[in-house]
Design a protein around this motif. Structure first.
Motif, short mmCIF file in Angstrom:
data_model
loop_
_atom_site.label_atom_id
_atom_site.label_comp_id
_atom_site.label_asym_id
_atom_site.label_seq_id
_atom_site.Cartn_x
_atom_site.Cartn_y
_atom_site.Cartn_z
N TRP A 7 0.81 -1.25 0.03
CA TRP A 7 0.00 -0.02 0.06
C TRP A 7 0.86 1.22 0.17
CZ3 TRP A 7 -3.42 -1.73 4.66
CH2 TRP A 7 -4.14 -2.88 4.35
N MET A 8 2.03 1.13 0.70
CA MET A 8 2.99 2.25 0.71
C MET A 8 3.48 2.82 -0.63
SD MET A 8 2.52 2.75 4.09
CE MET A 8 0.92 1.72 3.95
N LEU A 9 3.37 1.85 -1.68
CA LEU A 9 3.98 2.05 -2.96
C LEU A 9 3.01 2.85 -3.66
CD1 LEU A 9 5.40 -1.57 -3.72
CD2 LEU A 9 6.78 0.68 -2.70
N TYR A 10 1.85 3.06 -3.46
CA TYR A 10 0.89 3.76 -4.18
C TYR A 10 0.80 5.34 -4.05
CZ TYR A 10 -1.47 -0.66 -5.53
OH TYR A 10 -1.67 -1.74 -5.88
N VAL A 11 0.61 5.93 -5.18
CA VAL A 11 0.57 7.53 -4.88
C VAL A 11 -0.89 7.86 -4.70
CG1 VAL A 11 1.00 9.68 -6.03
CG2 VAL A 11 2.76 7.62 -6.46
N PRO A 12 -1.41 8.18 -3.76
CA PRO A 12 -2.62 8.68 -3.28
C PRO A 12 -3.22 9.73 -4.30
CG PRO A 12 -1.57 9.49 -1.61
CD PRO A 12 -0.51 8.81 -2.46
N ALA A 13 -4.57 9.79 -4.57
CA ALA A 13 -5.32 10.69 -5.55
C ALA A 13 -5.54 11.93 -4.56
CB ALA A 13 -6.52 10.26 -5.95
N GLU A 14 -5.37 13.27 -5.05
CA GLU A 14 -5.54 14.43 -4.42
C GLU A 14 -6.78 14.39 -3.45
OE1 GLU A 14 -5.64 17.49 -7.01
OE2 GLU A 14 -3.65 17.41 -7.59
N SER A 15 -7.82 13.64 -3.76
CA SER A 15 -9.12 13.66 -2.96
C SER A 15 -8.82 12.55 -1.95
CB SER A 15 -10.29 13.45 -3.82
OG SER A 15 -9.95 11.89 -4.39
N ASP A 16 -7.79 11.77 -1.79
CA ASP A 16 -7.77 10.69 -0.76
C ASP A 16 -7.58 11.42 0.63
OD1 ASP A 16 -6.76 7.82 0.15
OD2 ASP A 16 -5.15 9.16 0.97
N PHE A 17 -8.03 10.98 1.66
CA PHE A 17 -7.73 11.29 2.86
C PHE A 17 -7.45 10.37 4.07
CE2 PHE A 17 -12.26 9.89 2.76
CZ PHE A 17 -12.35 9.33 3.92
N ILE A 18 -7.23 9.29 3.56
CA ILE A 18 -6.93 8.09 4.30
C ILE A 18 -5.64 7.58 4.36
CG2 ILE A 18 -7.40 6.00 2.86
CD1 ILE A 18 -8.77 6.45 6.61
N MET A 19 -4.85 7.97 3.38
CA MET A 19 -3.54 7.28 3.08
C MET A 19 -2.61 7.83 4.28
SD MET A 19 -1.51 5.46 1.64
CE MET A 19 -1.85 4.88 -0.08
N PRO A 20 -2.64 9.20 4.73
CA PRO A 20 -1.74 9.37 5.86
C PRO A 20 -1.93 8.66 7.16
CG PRO A 20 -2.63 11.36 4.79
CD PRO A 20 -3.34 10.24 4.29
N ALA A 21 -3.09 8.12 7.58
CA ALA A 21 -3.31 7.20 8.59
C ALA A 21 -2.83 5.94 8.45
CB ALA A 21 -4.94 7.34 9.07
N ILE A 22 -3.19 5.50 6.99
CA ILE A 22 -2.78 4.13 6.93
C ILE A 22 -1.00 4.18 7.04
CG2 ILE A 22 -2.51 2.53 4.96
CD1 ILE A 22 -5.23 2.46 6.13
N SER A 23 -0.54 5.04 6.47
CA SER A 23 1.09 5.14 6.42
C SER A 23 1.71 5.12 7.71
CB SER A 23 1.51 6.20 5.52
OG SER A 23 1.06 6.23 4.11
N GLU A 24 0.83 6.04 8.41
CA GLU A 24 1.41 6.15 10.04
C GLU A 24 1.30 4.93 10.42
OE1 GLU A 24 0.57 8.99 13.91
OE2 GLU A 24 -0.61 9.27 11.87
N VAL A 25 0.40 4.13 10.50
CA VAL A 25 0.04 2.80 11.17
C VAL A 25 1.07 1.70 10.64
CG1 VAL A 25 -1.21 0.88 11.71
CG2 VAL A 25 -2.25 3.29 11.83
N PHE A 26 1.16 1.61 9.28
CA PHE A 26 1.76 0.29 8.68
C PHE A 26 3.29 0.59 7.95
CE2 PHE A 26 -2.58 -0.92 8.25
CZ PHE A 26 -2.66 -2.12 8.92
N SER A 27 3.64 2.07 7.87
CA SER A 27 4.73 2.13 7.34
C SER A 27 5.99 1.90 8.29
CB SER A 27 4.90 3.64 6.85
OG SER A 27 4.65 4.67 7.77
N ASN A 28 5.61 1.87 9.68
CA ASN A 28 6.55 1.96 10.58
C ASN A 28 6.27 0.40 11.65
OD1 ASN A 28 7.41 4.32 10.48
ND2 ASN A 28 5.93 5.38 11.57
N THR A 29 5.70 -0.54 11.05
CA THR A 29 5.57 -1.65 11.48
C THR A 29 6.02 -3.03 10.97
OG1 THR A 29 3.23 -1.82 10.32
CG2 THR A 29 3.25 -0.84 12.47
#
Length: 249
Positions: free
Chosen positions: A110-132
């Protein structure tokens, strides 16, 4: 009254979770047999991998929230060992390992995808899973080691008790707790060291290790009635199948 129960929120939730999760495992076994327990293994493995990131204070101890879901995976393998055989218990362990690997690869992709401008959930997903990844890989390695040890110990205790008393059914409580309590020492020590070394100081690591093992002792003792109930479920199913075969014959 509210103040009393409000101060015990975590304790109440953990106790309720234990009852609900163990009850769900028994219900799955009652409805779907060993397939239901394989499904519980998948659910518990994924959920525990997420919950182990959350630290809570309960019963005067700091602990990871994933303890209960990890505990149910040991219940599953003990039920399968008792009623379906070592091969099926080992299969549940392999399913759990495969689930963890697939989950880690998927969440990291999931961290490899570039989120759309309308996306609002990727920052939260990244915060949880990018460091785990470290936590998840630690969980995977420890799960594999402790579960394999648990299955081997369960059947070693079974051979021992059967040899001593000459009865295959007796001393279920001994093989259940004897295998789980020993394998949980490995589970607790290895996961705490692999996942949190360098993150917390030694005293905090020891506190997490001790609290986690205390929780595992409680859950191990609590899952013994569940294993007895599961054996009753298995016996009734087998008796029903035998009766059906006799009628059809």
């Amino acid at each position: 009254m509210y103040e009393i129960f409000g101060s015990l929120t975590n304790e109440i939730l953990l106790a309720a979770s234990l009852i609900i999760i163990f009850g769900a495992a028994l219900l799955a076994y009652r409805l779907f047999g060993k397939t239901g327990l394989f499904a519980v293994t998948v659910i518990a493995t994924i959920t525990a991998n997420i919950e182990c990131l959350i630290m809570v204070q309960a019963f005067g101890m700091e602990q990871t929230l994933g303890n209960v879901f990890f505990a149910v995976t040991f219940l599953v393998t003990d039920i399968l060992s008792e009623n379906e055989g070592k091969k099926e218990a080992t299969k549940a362990v392999m399913i759990g390992i495969f689930t963890s690997i697939f989950f880690i690869i998927t969440t990291q992709s999931w961290m490899l995808y570039v989120p759309a401008e309308s996306d609002f959930i990727m920052p939260a997903i990244s915060e949880v899973f990018s460091n785990t990844p470290r936590m998840m890989i630690s969980s995977l390695v420890v799960y594999a080691i402790s579960q394999i040890v648990d299955v081997q110990l369960y059947h070693a205790w079974w051979k021992f008790t059967e040899k001593i008393c000459g009865n295959k059914k007796k001393f279920l409580w001994l093989r259940n707790n004897g295998s789980t309590l020993i394998s949980q020492i490995l589970n607790t020590a290895l996961f705490t060291l692999f996942a949190f070394w360098g993150t917390y100081d030694i005293s905090t690591l020891l506190s997490i290790m001790l609290s986690s093992y205390v929780i595992f002792i409680v859950t191990s003792l609590c899952d013994t009635p569940a294993v007895y109930i599961a054996r009753k479920i298995s016996e009734r199913r087998k008796n029903k199948e035998t009766t059906t075969e006799e009628v059809n014959a």
